[in-house]
Write a protein that holds these residues in place. Structure first.
Motif, PDB file in Angstrom:
ATOM      1  N   VAL A  71     -30.454 -25.012  -0.974  1.00 23.64           N
ATOM      2  CA  VAL A  71     -30.216 -23.751  -0.282  1.00 23.64           C
ATOM      3  C   VAL A  71     -29.354 -23.983   0.943  1.00 23.64           C
ATOM      4  O   VAL A  71     -29.543 -24.948   1.684  1.00 23.64           O
ATOM      5  CB  VAL A  71     -31.562 -23.109   0.144  1.00 23.64           C
ATOM      6  CG1 VAL A  71     -31.323 -21.840   0.944  1.00 23.64           C
ATOM      7  CG2 VAL A  71     -32.425 -22.823  -1.074  1.00 23.64           C
ATOM      8  N   ARG A  72     -28.417 -23.079   1.140  1.00 25.94           N
ATOM      9  CA  ARG A  72     -27.581 -23.090   2.349  1.00 25.94           C
ATOM     10  C   ARG A  72     -27.722 -21.728   3.015  1.00 25.94           C
ATOM     11  O   ARG A  72     -27.571 -20.693   2.372  1.00 25.94           O
ATOM     12  CB  ARG A  72     -26.125 -23.340   1.992  1.00 25.94           C
ATOM     13  CG  ARG A  72     -25.188 -23.293   3.192  1.00 25.94           C
ATOM     14  CD  ARG A  72     -23.771 -23.686   2.804  1.00 25.94           C
ATOM     15  NE  ARG A  72     -23.778 -25.101   2.460  1.00 25.94           N
ATOM     16  CZ  ARG A  72     -22.909 -25.669   1.629  1.00 25.94           C
ATOM     17  NH1 ARG A  72     -21.988 -24.945   1.043  1.00 25.94           N
ATOM     18  NH2 ARG A  72     -22.970 -26.957   1.381  1.00 25.94           N
ATOM     19  N   PHE A  73     -28.027 -21.734   4.303  1.00 25.59           N
ATOM     20  CA  PHE A  73     -28.090 -20.507   5.090  1.00 25.59           C
ATOM     21  C   PHE A  73     -26.794 -20.339   5.858  1.00 25.59           C
ATOM     22  O   PHE A  73     -26.242 -21.306   6.383  1.00 25.59           O
ATOM     23  CB  PHE A  73     -29.218 -20.575   6.135  1.00 25.59           C
ATOM     24  CG  PHE A  73     -30.562 -20.167   5.622  1.00 25.59           C
ATOM     25  CD1 PHE A  73     -30.960 -18.840   5.666  1.00 25.59           C
ATOM     26  CD2 PHE A  73     -31.443 -21.108   5.124  1.00 25.59           C
ATOM     27  CE1 PHE A  73     -32.211 -18.455   5.222  1.00 25.59           C
ATOM     28  CE2 PHE A  73     -32.696 -20.741   4.673  1.00 25.59           C
ATOM     29  CZ  PHE A  73     -33.079 -19.414   4.718  1.00 25.59           C
ATOM     30  N   MET A  74     -26.307 -19.106   5.942  1.00 21.47           N
ATOM     31  CA  MET A  74     -25.210 -18.784   6.838  1.00 21.47           C
ATOM     32  C   MET A  74     -25.811 -18.007   8.009  1.00 21.47           C
ATOM     33  O   MET A  74     -26.434 -16.965   7.816  1.00 21.47           O
ATOM     34  CB  MET A  74     -24.133 -17.934   6.161  1.00 21.47           C
ATOM     35  CG  MET A  74     -22.986 -17.588   7.106  1.00 21.47           C
ATOM     36  SD  MET A  74     -21.739 -16.519   6.349  1.00 21.47           S
ATOM     37  CE  MET A  74     -21.000 -17.680   5.221  1.00 21.47           C
ATOM     38  N   VAL A  75     -25.645 -18.555   9.208  1.00 22.09           N
ATOM     39  CA  VAL A  75     -26.182 -17.924  10.415  1.00 22.09           C
ATOM     40  C   VAL A  75     -25.040 -17.682  11.400  1.00 22.09           C
ATOM     41  O   VAL A  75     -24.015 -18.342  11.348  1.00 22.09           O
ATOM     42  CB  VAL A  75     -27.277 -18.791  11.070  1.00 22.09           C
ATOM     43  CG1 VAL A  75     -28.450 -18.965  10.123  1.00 22.09           C
ATOM     44  CG2 VAL A  75     -26.740 -20.141  11.493  1.00 22.09           C
ATOM     45  N   ARG A  76     -25.234 -16.715  12.271  1.00 19.77           N
ATOM     46  CA  ARG A  76     -24.188 -16.398  13.257  1.00 19.77           C
ATOM     47  C   ARG A  76     -24.149 -17.380  14.407  1.00 19.77           C
ATOM     48  O   ARG A  76     -23.095 -17.636  14.983  1.00 19.77           O
ATOM     49  CB  ARG A  76     -24.394 -14.991  13.800  1.00 19.77           C
ATOM     50  CG  ARG A  76     -24.090 -13.935  12.788  1.00 19.77           C
ATOM     51  CD  ARG A  76     -24.179 -12.575  13.403  1.00 19.77           C
ATOM     52  NE  ARG A  76     -23.884 -11.574  12.389  1.00 19.77           N
ATOM     53  CZ  ARG A  76     -24.278 -10.341  12.460  1.00 19.77           C
ATOM     54  NH1 ARG A  76     -24.986  -9.917  13.492  1.00 19.77           N
ATOM     55  NH2 ARG A  76     -23.971  -9.501  11.507  1.00 19.77           N
TER      56      ARG A  76
END
Length: 57
Positions: free
Chosen positions: A30-35
């Motif tokens: 899993v890869r999260f994209m966060v600001r």
């Protein structure tokens, strides 16, 4: 879903965390994209997620 398929979750909030927990239980990467690279991003990394900084808007 095959374990070699990487799943991107855009956001570190409630629904994203739930999806993450289910996928990790199945050994799906899993890869999260966060600001922002903040404490939430650090928590996700500690849980085994790959974290990238970005904004879909």
């Amino acid at each position: 879903m095959v374990a070699n398929n990487l799943v991107l979750i855009p956001g570190a909030g409630g629904a994203g965390r739930t999806v993450f927990e289910h996928l990790r239980a199945q050994n799906v990467p899993v890869r999260f994209m966060v600001r922002r690279d903040d404490e939430r991003a650090a928590e996700l990394r500690a849980l085994g997620a790959d974290v990238v900084i970005g904004d879909l808007t």
